[in-house]
Design a protein around this motif. Structure first.
Motif, PDB file in Angstrom:
ATOM      1  N   GLN A 149       0.856  -1.181   0.000  1.00  0.00           N
ATOM      2  CA  GLN A 149       0.000   0.000   0.000  1.00  0.00           C
ATOM      3  C   GLN A 149       0.890   1.229   0.000  1.00  0.00           C
ATOM      4  OE1 GLN A 149      -2.701   0.065   3.294  1.00  0.00           O
ATOM      5  NE2 GLN A 149      -3.403   2.154   2.927  1.00  0.00           N
ATOM      6  N   PRO A 150       0.620   2.231  -0.865  1.00  0.00           N
ATOM      7  CA  PRO A 150       1.467   3.428  -0.890  1.00  0.00           C
ATOM      8  C   PRO A 150       1.500   4.133   0.466  1.00  0.00           C
ATOM      9  CG  PRO A 150       0.046   3.353  -2.824  1.00  0.00           C
ATOM     10  CD  PRO A 150      -0.433   2.262  -1.903  1.00  0.00           C
ATOM     11  N   LEU A 151       2.634   4.698   0.806  1.00  0.00           N
ATOM     12  CA  LEU A 151       2.752   5.475   2.038  1.00  0.00           C
ATOM     13  C   LEU A 151       2.018   6.802   1.897  1.00  0.00           C
ATOM     14  CD1 LEU A 151       6.526   5.131   3.087  1.00  0.00           C
ATOM     15  CD2 LEU A 151       4.567   3.889   4.003  1.00  0.00           C
ATOM     16  N   THR A 152       1.385   7.228   2.984  1.00  0.00           N
ATOM     17  CA  THR A 152       0.813   8.569   3.016  1.00  0.00           C
ATOM     18  C   THR A 152       1.926   9.584   3.285  1.00  0.00           C
ATOM     19  OG1 THR A 152       0.412   8.473   5.405  1.00  0.00           O
ATOM     20  CG2 THR A 152      -1.321   7.604   3.958  1.00  0.00           C
ATOM     21  N   GLN A 153       1.624  10.860   3.100  1.00  0.00           N
ATOM     22  CA  GLN A 153       2.615  11.897   3.383  1.00  0.00           C
ATOM     23  C   GLN A 153       3.018  11.887   4.851  1.00  0.00           C
ATOM     24  OE1 GLN A 153       4.305  13.793   1.256  1.00  0.00           O
ATOM     25  NE2 GLN A 153       3.219  12.731  -0.404  1.00  0.00           N
ATOM     26  N   GLN A 154       2.044  11.585   5.726  1.00  0.00           N
ATOM     27  CA  GLN A 154       2.357  11.522   7.158  1.00  0.00           C
ATOM     28  C   GLN A 154       3.324  10.383   7.453  1.00  0.00           C
ATOM     29  OE1 GLN A 154      -0.603  11.765   5.814  1.00  0.00           O
ATOM     30  NE2 GLN A 154      -1.651  13.582   6.677  1.00  0.00           N
ATOM     31  N   GLN A 155       3.116   9.230   6.798  1.00  0.00           N
ATOM     32  CA  GLN A 155       4.022   8.099   7.013  1.00  0.00           C
ATOM     33  C   GLN A 155       5.412   8.389   6.460  1.00  0.00           C
ATOM     34  OE1 GLN A 155       1.438   5.219   5.105  1.00  0.00           O
ATOM     35  NE2 GLN A 155       1.063   4.154   7.045  1.00  0.00           N
ATOM     36  N   LYS A 156       5.482   9.058   5.326  1.00  0.00           N
ATOM     37  CA  LYS A 156       6.784   9.425   4.777  1.00  0.00           C
ATOM     38  C   LYS A 156       7.532  10.341   5.743  1.00  0.00           C
ATOM     39  CE  LYS A 156       5.666   8.911  -0.140  1.00  0.00           C
ATOM     40  NZ  LYS A 156       5.517   9.596  -1.447  1.00  0.00           N
ATOM     41  N   ALA A 157       6.796  11.272   6.334  1.00  0.00           N
ATOM     42  CA  ALA A 157       7.414  12.174   7.311  1.00  0.00           C
ATOM     43  C   ALA A 157       7.874  11.410   8.548  1.00  0.00           C
ATOM     44  CB  ALA A 157       6.424  13.265   7.699  1.00  0.00           C
ATOM     45  N   LYS A 158       7.065  10.436   8.967  1.00  0.00           N
ATOM     46  CA  LYS A 158       7.410   9.641  10.142  1.00  0.00           C
ATOM     47  C   LYS A 158       8.705   8.871   9.940  1.00  0.00           C
ATOM     48  CE  LYS A 158       5.806   5.602  12.785  1.00  0.00           C
ATOM     49  NZ  LYS A 158       4.698   4.616  12.955  1.00  0.00           N
ATOM     50  N   VAL A 182      11.418   9.578   4.794  1.00  0.00           N
ATOM     51  CA  VAL A 182      11.718   9.076   3.453  1.00  0.00           C
ATOM     52  C   VAL A 182      10.919   9.880   2.432  1.00  0.00           C
ATOM     53  CG1 VAL A 182      12.259   6.748   4.224  1.00  0.00           C
ATOM     54  CG2 VAL A 182       9.904   7.320   3.613  1.00  0.00           C
ATOM     55  N   ASN A 183      11.402   9.903   1.197  1.00  0.00           N
ATOM     56  CA  ASN A 183      10.704  10.589   0.113  1.00  0.00           C
ATOM     57  C   ASN A 183       9.880   9.636  -0.747  1.00  0.00           C
ATOM     58  OD1 ASN A 183      11.843  13.145   0.750  1.00  0.00           O
ATOM     59  ND2 ASN A 183      13.753  12.528  -0.276  1.00  0.00           N
ATOM     60  N   SER A 184      10.087   8.345  -0.547  1.00  0.00           N
ATOM     61  CA  SER A 184       9.345   7.348  -1.316  1.00  0.00           C
ATOM     62  C   SER A 184       9.111   6.137  -0.424  1.00  0.00           C
ATOM     63  CB  SER A 184      10.121   6.936  -2.572  1.00  0.00           C
ATOM     64  OG  SER A 184      11.353   6.322  -2.212  1.00  0.00           O
ATOM     65  N   GLY A 185       8.191   5.278  -0.861  1.00  0.00           N
ATOM     66  CA  GLY A 185       7.994   4.049  -0.091  1.00  0.00           C
ATOM     67  C   GLY A 185       6.603   3.471  -0.224  1.00  0.00           C
ATOM     68  N   VAL A 186       6.531   2.156  -0.046  1.00  0.00           N
ATOM     69  CA  VAL A 186       5.259   1.445   0.059  1.00  0.00           C
ATOM     70  C   VAL A 186       5.305   0.593   1.316  1.00  0.00           C
ATOM     71  CG1 VAL A 186       4.743   1.390  -2.405  1.00  0.00           C
ATOM     72  CG2 VAL A 186       6.120  -0.457  -1.396  1.00  0.00           C
ATOM     73  N   LEU A 187       4.134   0.376   1.919  1.00  0.00           N
ATOM     74  CA  LEU A 187       4.033  -0.400   3.147  1.00  0.00           C
ATOM     75  C   LEU A 187       3.665  -1.834   2.809  1.00  0.00           C
ATOM     76  CD1 LEU A 187       4.049  -0.047   6.316  1.00  0.00           C
ATOM     77  CD2 LEU A 187       1.554   0.128   6.136  1.00  0.00           C
ATOM     78  N   VAL A 238       8.595  -0.998   5.488  1.00  0.00           N
ATOM     79  CA  VAL A 238       8.501  -0.006   4.422  1.00  0.00           C
ATOM     80  C   VAL A 238       9.568  -0.322   3.372  1.00  0.00           C
ATOM     81  CG1 VAL A 238       8.793   2.425   3.818  1.00  0.00           C
ATOM     82  CG2 VAL A 238       7.586   1.800   5.918  1.00  0.00           C
ATOM     83  N   ILE A 239       9.148  -0.518   2.132  1.00  0.00           N
ATOM     84  CA  ILE A 239      10.070  -0.738   1.026  1.00  0.00           C
ATOM     85  C   ILE A 239      10.280   0.605   0.331  1.00  0.00           C
ATOM     86  CG2 ILE A 239      10.515  -2.002  -1.115  1.00  0.00           C
ATOM     87  CD1 ILE A 239      10.374  -3.738   1.424  1.00  0.00           C
ATOM     88  N   THR A 240      11.501   1.086   0.334  1.00  0.00           N
ATOM     89  CA  THR A 240      11.788   2.409  -0.237  1.00  0.00           C
ATOM     90  C   THR A 240      12.334   2.339  -1.651  1.00  0.00           C
ATOM     91  OG1 THR A 240      13.962   2.354   0.838  1.00  0.00           O
ATOM     92  CG2 THR A 240      12.166   3.472   2.019  1.00  0.00           C
ATOM     93  N   SER A 241      13.063   1.259  -1.971  1.00  0.00           N
ATOM     94  CA  SER A 241      13.604   1.146  -3.327  1.00  0.00           C
ATOM     95  C   SER A 241      13.824  -0.314  -3.689  1.00  0.00           C
ATOM     96  CB  SER A 241      14.928   1.901  -3.458  1.00  0.00           C
ATOM     97  OG  SER A 241      15.953   1.270  -2.714  1.00  0.00           O
ATOM     98  N   ILE A 242      13.731  -0.585  -4.970  1.00  0.00           N
ATOM     99  CA  ILE A 242      14.042  -1.909  -5.525  1.00  0.00           C
ATOM    100  C   ILE A 242      14.957  -1.702  -6.723  1.00  0.00           C
ATOM    101  CG2 ILE A 242      13.114  -3.971  -6.650  1.00  0.00           C
ATOM    102  CD1 ILE A 242      10.590  -3.671  -5.045  1.00  0.00           C
TER     103      ILE A 242
END
Length: 512
Positions: A429-438, A441-446, A466-470
């Motif tokens: 599931q895509p990260l929300t802006q709040q989760q990115k701030a938490k 990170v600038n990118s990520g999926v949960l 949280v997966i930030t890059s592949i």
């Protein structure tokens, strides 16, 4: 003239209401629309002739013609390691489910099943056991088009899975209302038994609410996602599965799994899942998952990547004439509360050990499936009304379902993006802006779900990661994952992210 004017006025008002309803649905955000909402939009703009229910002379031709184009043939490929688990299931259930094509070879294995298209953009419902641990999933439509599919998510507790192909303007089966299904009414089973594609059989509904104890019986030690809470030393077992099958005598055979059970209006009322058989082939009874239960599961999977399931928080025994006297109660129908889970919804509402739950939302409970299926449609925070017999006195309790208490398992990589994605064995599931701030990170999926036997399961990447890059590419969506996993060097996939405890990681995997 007055009659003509009244008729015209009625027609105009009806048309305006239909257009208004269509526009209301059309303006809803696609992300917030359920599959049922999307189907309303689809059928509002794609008018079809009404299908009349059979009466007098039995004629199923209209219903069969409406449904068959949207039932697909699913072929799955498994590694030898993954297939060993499926061989055990075949031994256990007498090959009830899928159709084994080349059994017990230490080479990649194949199986087959069916699926039902429920959204024009490629979403397909099938059984979990049809796609479980599959490395590659190939979908063939009724008009012989072939696609590779990815697993969006699964729910072993109901034996449902949602998969997707990259296609548009696909034919769909209209979702019906399984609550309206009546014992004795005609139904059709549509699927692909024994590799015989687009096969239609007819029968009647012979029972409802069947609990046959087949889902999850090979994993009874796992209490994850049990809607009634974890088992706590109850004499009868508490199965985490949610079973409330529609029973039919329409012929269902291996390969029908995941196919459609429809009424004579061509509406989908169930997903064919199992047969009662000593030989592995049809012997008179088939079982389908009610579509009203499936709607909630599929919407959750599409929106969250996993099922948001609430639980009551009781451990119970199903009453009958044999055990009622042993438990010291007069009731022979209902569910005897063996234990109440601390902190659960039942405890908060005031339900106690020794109570007998006799009704749910005013409906009499005769067996566990009467309660299971109702709860299975709900989510944490929803309320359910239980009627309880306490020492001969009838009491009413409003129970607020709690979020699942179990910790999901920590939750498989080849040629195409779909195959690689399925081998990861996870949902996102895509990260929300709040989760990115938490997480800074600038990118990520949960990671919202991890399936047994996949790459994430093997390497112990858990739910909540949280997966930030592949492959060094930033990830913000499933589409980003598709692009990144196909960009490999020397067959290596490099995944970076943050574990639930905040620890950063980078793992490299060799893709076979």
């Amino acid at each position: 003239m007055r009659k003509i004017g009244l008729t015209l006025l009625t027609a105009m008002v009806g048309g305006a209401m239909a257009i208004g309803a269509y526009k209301l649905l059309e303006t809803k955000s696609a992300d917030s629309m359920t599959f049922e909402d999307r189907q309303k939009v689809y059928f509002a703009s794609n008018k079809t002739a009404a299908i009349t229910s059979s009466a007098g002379d039995v004629d199923f031709t209209q219903a069969a013609a409406a449904v068959t184009p949207a039932v697909v043939y699913i072929r799955t490929t498994y590694s030898a390691q993954a297939n060993s688990g499926r061989d055990q299931m075949d031994d256990l259930f007498g090959q009830m489910f899928g159709q084994r094509l080349r059994p017990r070879q230490q080479t990649p294995q194949m199986a087959s099943g069916s699926g039902v298209i429920i959204s024009p953009d490629g979403y397909i419902v099938t059984n979990n056991h049809v796609v479980e641990k599959a490395d590659k999933i190939t979908v063939t439509t009724n008009d012989h088009r072939r696609f590779e599919a990815k697993v969006i998510g699964t729910d072993p507790n109901t034996d449902l899975a949602l998969i997707k192909v990259s296609a548009t303007n696909l034919p769909i089966v209209k979702l019906g209302n399984s609550d309206d299904v009546r014992v004795g009414e005609w139904v059709l089973a549509v699927g692909n038994p024994f590799n015989l594609t687009s096969t239609v059989t007819a029968g009647i509904v012979s029972a409802k609410g069947r609990n046959i104890g087949i889902i999850g019986s090979e994993n009874d030690d796992d209490d994850n996602n049990n809607p009634f809470g974890p088992a706590r030393n109850a004499p009868p077992r508490v199965n985490k599965a949610i079973e409330s099958f529609i029973q039919t005598d329409a012929a269902i055979n291996p390969g029908n799994s995941g196919g459609a059970l429809v009424n004579t209006k061509g509406e989908l009322i169930g997903i064919n899942s199992a047969i009662a058989s000593h030989t592995g082939s049809y012997e008179g009874y088939g079982f389908a998952i009610p579509i009203n239960l499936a709607k909630k599961v599929l919407d959750d999977i599409e929106r969250y990547g996993s099922v948001k399931r609430g639980y009551i928080g009781v451990n119970f025994a199903e009453l009958n004439e044999d055990n009622a006297s042993q438990l010291g109660v007069k009731n022979t129908n209902g569910l005897y509360v063996n234990d109440v889970v601390p902190g659960g919804g039942a405890q908060a509402a005031g339900i106690r050990k020794g109570d007998v739950i006799t009704k749910v939302d005013g409906n009499t409970i005769y067996e566990s499936s009467d309660l299971q299926e109702r709860v299975g449609r709900l989510k944490p925070g929803d309320n359910i009304k239980l009627t309880v017999d306490r020492n001969g006195e009838t009491k009413q309790f409003n129970v607020t379902l709690k979020a699942d208490a179990g910790t999901p398992r920590t939750a498989a990589v080849s040629k195409s993006a779909e195959e690689l994605y399925n081998k990861l064995g996870a949902s996102f599931q895509p990260l929300t802006q709040q989760q990115k701030a938490k997480y800074h990170v600038n990118s990520g999926v949960l990671v919202t779900q991890v399936r047994n036997g996949g790459l994430f399961d093997d390497t112990e990447i858990p739910v909540g990661t949280v997966i930030t890059s592949i492959n060094r590419a930033p990830i913000n969506s499933v589409a980003d994952i598709d692009k990144a996993i196909t960009n490999m060097r020397n067959g290596m996939v490099v995944i970076s992210g943050i574990y639930p405890d905040g620890t950063n990681f980078t793992n490299s995997f060799q893709v076979q």
